[in-house]
Structure formats: C-alpha cells, structure tokens
Enzyme design. Structure first.
Site, PDB file in Angstrom:
ATOM      1  N   GLU A  50      -7.269  -0.994   5.546  1.00 38.51           N
ATOM      2  CA  GLU A  50      -7.393  -0.402   4.251  1.00 38.51           C
ATOM      3  C   GLU A  50      -8.463  -1.235   3.275  1.00 38.51           C
ATOM      4  OE1 GLU A  50      -3.370  -0.646   2.426  1.00 38.51           O
ATOM      5  OE2 GLU A  50      -4.441  -0.729   0.413  1.00 38.51           O
ATOM      6  N   ARG A  94     -11.243  -2.175  -5.198  1.00 35.68           N
ATOM      7  CA  ARG A  94     -11.157  -3.021  -6.396  1.00 35.68           C
ATOM      8  C   ARG A  94     -12.584  -3.824  -6.611  1.00 35.68           C
ATOM      9  NH1 ARG A  94      -5.664  -6.257  -4.739  1.00 35.68           N
ATOM     10  NH2 ARG A  94      -4.832  -4.227  -3.994  1.00 35.68           N
ATOM     11  N   LYS A 134       4.521   3.148   0.719  1.00 37.65           N
ATOM     12  CA  LYS A 134       4.223   1.830   0.845  1.00 37.65           C
ATOM     13  C   LYS A 134       5.181   1.263  -0.185  1.00 37.65           C
ATOM     14  CE  LYS A 134       0.589  -1.052  -1.265  1.00 37.65           C
ATOM     15  NZ  LYS A 134      -0.827  -1.337  -1.346  1.00 37.65           N
TER      16      LYS A 134
HETATM   17  C1  3PG Z   1      -2.134  -4.716  -1.941  1.00 43.81           C
HETATM   18  O1  3PG Z   1      -3.136  -4.144  -2.665  1.00 43.81           O
HETATM   19  O2  3PG Z   1      -1.540  -4.096  -1.142  1.00 43.81           O
HETATM   20  C2  3PG Z   1      -1.812  -6.023  -2.233  1.00 43.81           C
HETATM   21  O3  3PG Z   1      -2.328  -6.580  -3.048  1.00 43.81           O
HETATM   22  C3  3PG Z   1      -1.376  -6.759  -0.703  1.00 43.81           C
HETATM   23  O4  3PG Z   1      -0.539  -7.745  -0.958  1.00 43.81           O
HETATM   24  P1  3PG Z   1      -0.942  -9.307  -0.434  1.00 43.81           P
HETATM   25  O5  3PG Z   1      -2.288  -9.496  -0.928  1.00 43.81           O
HETATM   26  O6  3PG Z   1       0.296  -9.918  -0.824  1.00 43.81           O
HETATM   27  O7  3PG Z   1      -0.934  -9.171   0.996  1.00 43.81           O
END
Ligand code: 3PG
Length: 211
Positions: A49, A53, A136
């Site tokens: 994924e 960003r 999700k």
């Molecule tokens: C996302 O965008 O799915 C989250 O920022 C991922 O979360 P994590 O950095 O706590 O794993």
C-alpha cells in the site's frame, strides 16, 4: 469512472488474504521504491500500500508495479479525484482512511478492489449501504484496539477487517487471531531509513504470521 463496472467484494478479499500484513509505505525517495518493493515481495509480502502522502507516490506505484509478483495499491485516498489518479498510475486496489458517500460511490463504480477505513458503527453502516463489507479498522489502537473491534463484530458479524494504525510486530499475532481479521496494515515493516536487508527481514517475519 464507468457505470458499467461491477463491484465484486471477492476481489478485495483475495487481496486481503494474499499475505498476513500489508506494509503501509510512505515513499519519500522514489529512487528506492522499486528495490524496496523487491525486498518486500522477496520477503513474502506481495501486497503493498503506497500512501498518497508524498509528491512521488504515484510514480512510486508505477515503479513498484514493475516488480514481478507485487500487488500495488494506493492508500490515503480521500476523494474521487485521487481515486482516478491512483487508478491511472496502475493501482490494483484502493485504501482510504475513512468512508465518505462520494468516495465510496466512486470506488464501487470503478470496480477496483476497495478497502475503506471505518472506526465505528455508523461508518460500517455507510459501507453496508454501498454494498461493502470489507473494511480497514482505522486507527485501530486509538479507536479502541481489540476490545473495540470485538464489540463491533457483534452487530456486524458479516464484516471482515484489516486493522491498521498503531499495530506492531509484537501485537500483530493477537489481532490476526481474531476470526474476522483477514490481514493487518502497518508501517512497522518499512521504518524510516531502514536498509533493504532490514526491510526484507521484517517482511519475512511478518509473512510467517498466520492469518
Ligand atoms: C495508515 O495510513 O494506514 C497508518 O498511518 C498506518 O499506521 P501505522 O503507521 O501506525 O502502522
């Protein structure tokens, strides 16, 4: 977007069942994207994924798509315009942090496998209205962790989840042990500044988890 596409929930389920963990990638250096994808796929994590960003995220999706075996999707998709851009870059699935009516309708119409973020009962009900039942759970820890997802599983037993947000290598097994959790998402697989060897080792460890 085409109205002729049909949304098939089994497509996102296939993506979710491919590996126990989906690495959430914030690609800052697109020059490293392809080799990072190779390290992840070699380690057994084929579903990647790429979050929208960073400015180079779409280019990163294109380069990662060149890696044999990789299933590359776009994350942090928050509106229909980004969905179109992600699709144009070759994204094979779409992940969003939350679920709006607009984005949900566009995603369903696109026919792309779609994994929208939900954090509460109302979010899930909006998804069910759109014909979605794979979500999700985000932000998993901040939204109440395992007790919250267990509570939501009562009224929404037909739904399947990919918890993401605050999950670590240490807590992953407990989440994956839940009946309705098909996989997890997390950025811990590719921490900032990690070497390819480290990424590969983290991927191997995550791929060995059972889901
Ligand atoms: C996302 O965008 O799915 C989250 O920022 C991922 O979360 P994590 O950095 O706590 O794993």
């Amino acid at each position: 977007m085409s109205d002729t596409q049909t949304f098939d929930p089994s497509e996102i389920e296939r993506v979710m069942k491919t590996a126990p963990v989906i690495p959430v990638l914030v690609v800052k250096d697109v020059g490293k994207a392809r080799e990072q994808a190779e390290a992840l796929v070699d380690g057994g994590l084929k579903v990647l994924e790429v979050t929208l960003r960073t400015t180079d995220a779409l280019e990163a999706i294109k380069r990662m798509n060149l890696v044999p075996g990789a299933i590359v999707g776009a994350g942090t998709v928050i509106n229909a315009r980004q969905l179109d851009e992600a699709r144009g870059a070759g994204s094979e699935f779409i992940v969003s942090p939350g679920l709006t009516q607009d984005l949900g309708a566009a995603a369903v119409a696109s026919g792309l496998p779609f994994l929208p973020g939900i954090a509460n009962a109302g979010d899930i009900m909006r998804g069910l209205d759109l014909g979605l039942n794979h979500f999700k759970f985000f932000p998993a820890m901040a939204a109440g962790g395992i007790p919250a997802l267990k509570a939501l599983s009562g009224p929404f037993g037909q739904c399947l989840f990919c918890p993401t947000g605050g999950i670590t290598a240490e807590t992953a097994p407990e989440w994956l042990a839940m009946r309705n959790v098909l996989c997890l998402g997390g950025s811990w697989i590719v921490p900032d500044g990690a070497s390819l060897e480290e990424i590969n080792a983290r991927a191997r460890e995550a791929a060995a988890l059972s889901n």
